[in-house]
Scaffold this active site. Structure first.
Site: not given
Length: 313
Positions: A23, A194
């Site tokens: 991807g 994150k």
């Protein structure tokens, strides 16, 4: 007359990396290895491609280039491979289990480029002997065609890896390939920092159907701040060294994202694919429950995301 002989030096074997999940993110990471001279072996691609290409946009963007790849049709072809990238979405890990099982060896290292929490635990369920290494991604990427990804860099870092001897050569190769890589001793804090961004940007852009430019609107920012404040409390309970300053810095970082960028979860919703909410918001709610913490906004978001039905597998 004597025949003089010279010692034979075998040529150094070209290093190889397997890409499980071709991807947007996986293609960018694999392209960096390819640019550094590594052979890229793409595993089980639905639509095989002869070359991978990353086109960078934005300030200071470089020119894209094509890098040849080889394709593995069966997991048995990974018998000699010692480095892999797992870049499928968290909820797709079971779909590539056979490929991960093929790397269940003590000499195998697996970079796990997935959002959210529990990356290495998911890999260990299939390859407990291998070394799982979380790879925290900061760039934005969108797949434009099989083998092709569009890269937008955000801030000064593209990728963060654990600081250990297991990552030294990988970090060097990725940097040689054009990615800005940092390493950290305290990966718990890195992962949760994150997650602050992912907990707000991914779900909220998905629910409102807007690109990341919406992160610059005051009402939206206020909601994002409340979501992240809940997450920071859970992260602290999990051992992450998070403060209110991390929330402020994460909001500023999100506002530096090119406004036309789309989060990975928004891309999935627009394409009618299943959403990666369990590894992000679901994992936050589970961690909160372990510590007896109340996270009403994240629990609400989890309910809303779980109600969205994909239109394709």
């Amino acid at each position: 007359m004597r025949t003089q002989t010279f010692p034979h030096h075998a040529p150094a074997q070209q290093p190889e990396v397997a890409l499980i999940g071709a991807g947007a993110v996986g293609l960018v990471v694999a392209a960096a290895f390819a640019r550094a001279g590594w052979k890229v072996l793409v595993c089980g691609a639905r639509h095989p491609f002869a070359h991978l290409r990353v086109h960078e946009v934005g300030q200071g963007a470089g020119h894209g280039a094509d890098y040849p790849v080889q394709h593995a049709r069966t997991p048995a072809e990974l018998a000699g491979c010692r480095v892999a990238i797992v870049a499928v979405k968290a909820h797709q890990t079971a779909d590539v289990a056979d490929w991960i099982v093929a790397l269940n060896r003590a000499d195998a290292r697996i970079l796990v480029a997935q959002n959210g929490l529990e990356q290495c635990e998911r890999i260990a369920a299939y390859a407990p002997k291998a070394v799982g290494l979380p790879a925290i991604v900061y760039f934005n990427a969108e797949r434009s065609a099989p083998g092709c990804s569009v890269l937008r860099r955000i801030g000064p870092t593209d990728l963060c890896l654990p600081a250990s001897r297991q990552t030294q050569d990988l970090s060097a190769a990725l940097q040689a390939g054009g990615l800005r890589v940092t390493t950290a001793e305290d990966m718990t804090t890195v992962v949760w920092t994150k997650l602050l961004a992912n907990s707000a940007a991914n779900p909220l852009t998905t629910l409102c159907g807007r690109h990341t430019g919406v992160m610059r609107e005051p009402d939206f920012v206020a909601s994002a701040r409340q979501v992240m404040t809940e997450v920071a409390r859970v992260g602290q309970a999990e051992g992450a060294a998070l403060t209110a300053q991390h929330v402020d810095e994460t909001l500023a970082w999100l506002q530096s994202v090119p406004p036309e960028s789309a989060t990975s979860m928004l891309q999935d919703r627009q394409a009618g694919r299943p959403l990666e909410y369990d590894a992000i918001t679901g994992a936050i709610v589970r961690a909160a429950e372990r510590h007896g913490l109340d996270v009403p906004l994240n629990r609400l978001i989890l309910g809303l995301l779980s109600a969205i039905r994909p239109t394709q597998a």
